[in-house]
Design a protein around this motif. Structure first.
Motif, PDB file in Angstrom:
ATOM      1  N   VAL A   1      -5.439  12.251   4.861  1.00 36.36           N
ATOM      2  CA  VAL A   1      -5.577  13.298   5.881  1.00 36.36           C
ATOM      3  C   VAL A   1      -6.408  14.453   5.327  1.00 36.36           C
ATOM      4  CG1 VAL A   1      -4.310  15.055   7.207  1.00 36.36           C
ATOM      5  CG2 VAL A   1      -3.473  12.704   7.127  1.00 36.36           C
ATOM      6  N   ASP A   2      -6.056  14.884   4.088  1.00 32.26           N
ATOM      7  CA  ASP A   2      -6.760  16.009   3.475  1.00 32.26           C
ATOM      8  C   ASP A   2      -8.241  15.719   3.269  1.00 32.26           C
ATOM      9  OD1 ASP A   2      -4.396  17.397   3.430  1.00 32.26           O
ATOM     10  OD2 ASP A   2      -3.981  17.017   1.290  1.00 32.26           O
ATOM     11  N   SER A   3      -8.548  14.485   2.934  1.00 29.53           N
ATOM     12  CA  SER A   3      -9.948  14.134   2.674  1.00 29.53           C
ATOM     13  C   SER A   3     -10.668  13.681   3.941  1.00 29.53           C
ATOM     14  CB  SER A   3     -10.045  13.058   1.585  1.00 29.53           C
ATOM     15  OG  SER A   3      -9.451  11.850   2.040  1.00 29.53           O
ATOM     16  N   GLY A   4      -9.934  13.559   5.039  1.00 28.99           N
ATOM     17  CA  GLY A   4     -10.544  13.160   6.303  1.00 28.99           C
ATOM     18  C   GLY A   4     -10.953  11.690   6.348  1.00 28.99           C
ATOM     19  N   ASN A   5     -10.329  10.872   5.523  1.00 29.15           N
ATOM     20  CA  ASN A   5     -10.667   9.444   5.454  1.00 29.15           C
ATOM     21  C   ASN A   5      -9.804   8.691   6.467  1.00 29.15           C
ATOM     22  OD1 ASN A   5     -10.988   6.737   4.779  1.00 29.15           O
ATOM     23  ND2 ASN A   5     -11.359   7.233   2.608  1.00 29.15           N
ATOM     24  N   GLU A   6     -10.395   8.404   7.627  1.00 36.43           N
ATOM     25  CA  GLU A   6      -9.659   7.772   8.716  1.00 36.43           C
ATOM     26  C   GLU A   6      -9.237   6.343   8.357  1.00 36.43           C
ATOM     27  OE1 GLU A   6     -10.358   6.544  13.345  1.00 36.43           O
ATOM     28  OE2 GLU A   6     -11.533   8.225  12.554  1.00 36.43           O
ATOM     29  N   GLU A   7     -10.100   5.618   7.661  1.00 36.31           N
ATOM     30  CA  GLU A   7      -9.807   4.229   7.269  1.00 36.31           C
ATOM     31  C   GLU A   7      -8.580   4.170   6.356  1.00 36.31           C
ATOM     32  OE1 GLU A   7     -12.424   1.165   4.925  1.00 36.31           O
ATOM     33  OE2 GLU A   7     -13.540   1.868   6.697  1.00 36.31           O
ATOM     34  N   GLU A   8      -8.563   5.057   5.363  1.00 36.93           N
ATOM     35  CA  GLU A   8      -7.419   5.139   4.447  1.00 36.93           C
ATOM     36  C   GLU A   8      -6.157   5.562   5.194  1.00 36.93           C
ATOM     37  OE1 GLU A   8      -6.991   7.315   0.568  1.00 36.93           O
ATOM     38  OE2 GLU A   8      -9.092   6.677   0.358  1.00 36.93           O
ATOM     39  N   PHE A   9      -6.294   6.514   6.094  1.00 36.41           N
ATOM     40  CA  PHE A   9      -5.163   6.989   6.879  1.00 36.41           C
ATOM     41  C   PHE A   9      -4.530   5.847   7.669  1.00 36.41           C
ATOM     42  CE2 PHE A   9      -3.405   8.515  10.903  1.00 36.41           C
ATOM     43  CZ  PHE A   9      -2.413   9.365  10.421  1.00 36.41           C
ATOM     44  N   VAL A  10      -5.346   5.038   8.323  1.00 33.87           N
ATOM     45  CA  VAL A  10      -4.839   3.906   9.108  1.00 33.87           C
ATOM     46  C   VAL A  10      -4.146   2.905   8.185  1.00 33.87           C
ATOM     47  CG1 VAL A  10      -5.531   1.920  10.536  1.00 33.87           C
ATOM     48  CG2 VAL A  10      -6.498   4.184  10.978  1.00 33.87           C
ATOM     49  N   TYR A  11      -4.794   2.599   7.040  1.00 31.67           N
ATOM     50  CA  TYR A  11      -4.216   1.629   6.096  1.00 31.67           C
ATOM     51  C   TYR A  11      -2.833   2.086   5.606  1.00 31.67           C
ATOM     52  CZ  TYR A  11      -3.431  -1.138   1.916  1.00 31.67           C
ATOM     53  OH  TYR A  11      -2.872  -1.958   0.973  1.00 31.67           O
TER      54      TYR A  11
ATOM     55  N   LEU B   1       8.139   4.959  -0.896  1.00 27.70           N
ATOM     56  CA  LEU B   1       7.793   5.701   0.327  1.00 27.70           C
ATOM     57  C   LEU B   1       7.077   7.009  -0.008  1.00 27.70           C
ATOM     58  CD1 LEU B   1      10.845   5.379   2.757  1.00 27.70           C
ATOM     59  CD2 LEU B   1       8.625   4.271   2.922  1.00 27.70           C
ATOM     60  N   ASN B   2       7.564   7.719  -1.013  1.00 30.44           N
ATOM     61  CA  ASN B   2       6.928   8.979  -1.414  1.00 30.44           C
ATOM     62  C   ASN B   2       5.495   8.755  -1.886  1.00 30.44           C
ATOM     63  OD1 ASN B   2       9.159  10.494  -0.739  1.00 30.44           O
ATOM     64  ND2 ASN B   2       9.977  10.513  -2.831  1.00 30.44           N
ATOM     65  N   CYS B   3       5.287   7.684  -2.613  1.00 32.42           N
ATOM     66  CA  CYS B   3       3.946   7.354  -3.105  1.00 32.42           C
ATOM     67  C   CYS B   3       3.009   7.077  -1.926  1.00 32.42           C
ATOM     68  CB  CYS B   3       4.026   6.152  -4.037  1.00 32.42           C
ATOM     69  SG  CYS B   3       2.451   5.672  -4.741  1.00 32.42           S
ATOM     70  N   ILE B   4       3.485   6.305  -0.959  1.00 30.16           N
ATOM     71  CA  ILE B   4       2.678   6.003   0.235  1.00 30.16           C
ATOM     72  C   ILE B   4       2.393   7.288   1.012  1.00 30.16           C
ATOM     73  CG2 ILE B   4       2.663   4.803   2.463  1.00 30.16           C
ATOM     74  CD1 ILE B   4       4.233   2.520   1.096  1.00 30.16           C
ATOM     75  N   LEU B   5       3.422   8.146   1.145  1.00 31.03           N
ATOM     76  CA  LEU B   5       3.218   9.423   1.850  1.00 31.03           C
ATOM     77  C   LEU B   5       2.185  10.300   1.136  1.00 31.03           C
ATOM     78  CD1 LEU B   5       6.823  10.378   3.018  1.00 31.03           C
ATOM     79  CD2 LEU B   5       4.852   9.805   4.463  1.00 31.03           C
ATOM     80  N   ASP B   6       2.210  10.299  -0.201  1.00 24.27           N
ATOM     81  CA  ASP B   6       1.208  11.058  -0.957  1.00 24.27           C
ATOM     82  C   ASP B   6      -0.196  10.543  -0.653  1.00 24.27           C
ATOM     83  OD1 ASP B   6       3.100  12.678  -2.112  1.00 24.27           O
ATOM     84  OD2 ASP B   6       3.144  11.598  -4.035  1.00 24.27           O
ATOM     85  N   LYS B   7      -0.332   9.223  -0.611  1.00 26.12           N
ATOM     86  CA  LYS B   7      -1.650   8.629  -0.319  1.00 26.12           C
ATOM     87  C   LYS B   7      -2.051   8.903   1.135  1.00 26.12           C
ATOM     88  CE  LYS B   7      -1.294   5.302  -3.967  1.00 26.12           C
ATOM     89  NZ  LYS B   7      -1.372   3.968  -4.438  1.00 26.12           N
ATOM     90  N   LEU B   8      -1.085   8.902   2.009  1.00 22.24           N
ATOM     91  CA  LEU B   8      -1.331   9.221   3.420  1.00 22.24           C
ATOM     92  C   LEU B   8      -1.807  10.673   3.555  1.00 22.24           C
ATOM     93  CD1 LEU B   8      -1.038   7.708   6.121  1.00 22.24           C
ATOM     94  CD2 LEU B   8       1.291   8.553   6.257  1.00 22.24           C
ATOM     95  N   ASN B   9      -1.126  11.582   2.877  1.00 23.41           N
ATOM     96  CA  ASN B   9      -1.526  13.000   2.890  1.00 23.41           C
ATOM     97  C   ASN B   9      -2.917  13.197   2.296  1.00 23.41           C
ATOM     98  OD1 ASN B   9       0.797  13.938   4.134  1.00 23.41           O
ATOM     99  ND2 ASN B   9       1.863  14.249   2.185  1.00 23.41           N
ATOM    100  N   HIS B  10      -3.191  12.464   1.237  1.00 25.55           N
ATOM    101  CA  HIS B  10      -4.522  12.550   0.612  1.00 25.55           C
ATOM    102  C   HIS B  10      -5.596  12.085   1.600  1.00 25.55           C
ATOM    103  CE1 HIS B  10      -7.922  11.198  -1.892  1.00 25.55           C
ATOM    104  NE2 HIS B  10      -7.640  12.319  -2.566  1.00 25.55           N
TER     105      HIS B  10
END
Length: 181
Positions: free
Chosen positions: A157-167, A146-155
């Motif tokens: 958001v920070d990079s503004g990548n909507e596609e990655e955020f949804v995934y 879960l922490n790993c997924i949250l890190d990728k989710l935060n990344h």
């Protein structure tokens, strides 16, 4: 390794003090007591059933059988057969486990108790403890995922990548739903 006198004192105390489940156990213990050549080869251990040749003697407080010889993991409960094996194979080591109430706090028992050389590290852990460790490990593993997924989710958001955020949002929700099952 316990010396002969300490073993003799313990076996004598055992015969005189503990109410064993099987009367034949007294006969076998007396036989060991009266034959130094055999008593010298007796090793008092825990989990004697894990040894090549282990004898288990129990008192009335135990639920298991009162007298069992394990030879290469095969149990034998016939007292005559056990006696015959001890008598005929007196030069072989015999691992004796004595199950009686209060043994963990008995000084005479602790004095003669030896480490069982045939136990693995896993044999010394109870099933309950093993299950608890396994559950704790799985929980830690789940939290790390879960922490790993949250890190990728935060990344994302920070990079503004909507596609990655949804995934990663979907992946996070899948993992959370798995834990609810």
């Amino acid at each position: 390794m316990a010396n002969l006198e300490d073993k003799r004192a313990f076996v004598t105390w055992l015969i005189e003090t503990i109410t064993l489940k099987e009367k034949e156990a007294y006969w076998i213990l007396n036989y060991l007591l009266n034959h130094d050549a055999i008593l010298n080869r007796v090793h008092i251990v825990e989990k004697a059933d894990k040894t090549p040749r282990g004898l288990i003697v129990s008192d009335n407080s135990e639920t298991e059988e009162g007298l069992v010889l394990y030879k290469e993991n095969h149990p034998f409960g016939d007292a005559q057969q056990i006696f015959h094996d001890i008598r005929m194979k007196y030069k072989e080591p015999l691992f004796l486990e004595v199950r009686f109430s209060g043994r963990d706090f008995n000084q005479q028992y602790q004095l003669v108790l030896e480490e069982n050389p045939f136990l693995s590290a896993f044999d010394t852990i109870s099933d309950e403890m093993f299950e608890k460790v396994l559950r704790d490990f799985e929980e830690k593993q789940y939290q790390e995922k879960l922490n790993c997924i949250l890190d990728k989710l935060n990344h994302a958001v920070d990079s503004g990548n909507e596609e990655e955020f949804v995934y990663w949002s979907i992946e996070y929700q899948k993992e959370k739903n798995k834990s609810d099952d």
